[in-house]
Design an enzyme around this catalytic site. Structure first.
Site, mmCIF file in Angstrom:
data_model
loop_
_atom_site.group_PDB
_atom_site.id
_atom_site.type_symbol
_atom_site.label_atom_id
_atom_site.label_comp_id
_atom_site.label_asym_id
_atom_site.label_seq_id
_atom_site.Cartn_x
_atom_site.Cartn_y
_atom_site.Cartn_z
ATOM 1 N N ARG A 49 28.500 14.988 -33.798
ATOM 2 C CA ARG A 49 28.143 15.341 -32.414
ATOM 3 C C ARG A 49 27.759 16.813 -32.302
ATOM 4 O O ARG A 49 26.793 17.158 -31.618
ATOM 5 C CB ARG A 49 29.298 15.018 -31.467
ATOM 6 N N ASN A 67 31.323 9.754 -29.209
ATOM 7 C CA ASN A 67 31.910 8.788 -30.129
ATOM 8 C C ASN A 67 32.270 7.514 -29.370
ATOM 9 O O ASN A 67 32.587 7.572 -28.179
ATOM 10 C CB ASN A 67 33.175 9.338 -30.778
#
Length: 124
Positions: A49, A67
């Site tokens: 990320r 996520n």
């Protein structure tokens, strides 16, 4: 004198052609595009990320990433079509240094007239 007039005509024609080509390339197609994504593989616990956010900011696209409980990473990207294409490549082939991407799925790709998301961030 005829030569000067001829050069002026060619210059005018060239300028007009360039103006038309620029107008066609910048406004004829969709201004922006939006696409949802899901990345499968070893993409959690490997700073995916964080790297996705940095890549998006480098490319100048907007959106978000997060996520999932299934071990994937999902999100959305918006921006100029060529930049979104570059981000799709990064999400499907590059990723973070420690990630191992098995596949990336892109859905809901559509033209949009203006960006609906400002900036790029991680969601939880």
């Amino acid at each position: 004198m005829i030569i000067c007039h001829s050069n002026a005509s060619w210059t005018s024609l060239l300028v007009l052609t360039l103006v038309i080509l620029l107008a066609m390339s910048s406004d004829a197609g969709e201004k922006y595009v939006s696409v949802d994504f899901e990345v499968f593989g070893n993409v959690q616990g490997v700073c995916f990320r964080m790297y996705a956010e940095a890549e998006a900011k480098k490319l100048g696209v907007t959106g978000w990433v997060k996520n999932t409980r299934q071990g994937t990473v999902v999100g959305q990207v918006q921006g100029h079509p060529e930049k979104v294409k570059e981000m799709k490549y990064w999400l499907s082939k590059v990723g973070s240094p420690s990630s191992r991407i098995h596949r990336a799925q892109f859905t809901n790709e559509k033209p949009i007239s203006k960006l609906e998301i400002h900036g790029f961030g991680t969601r939880y």
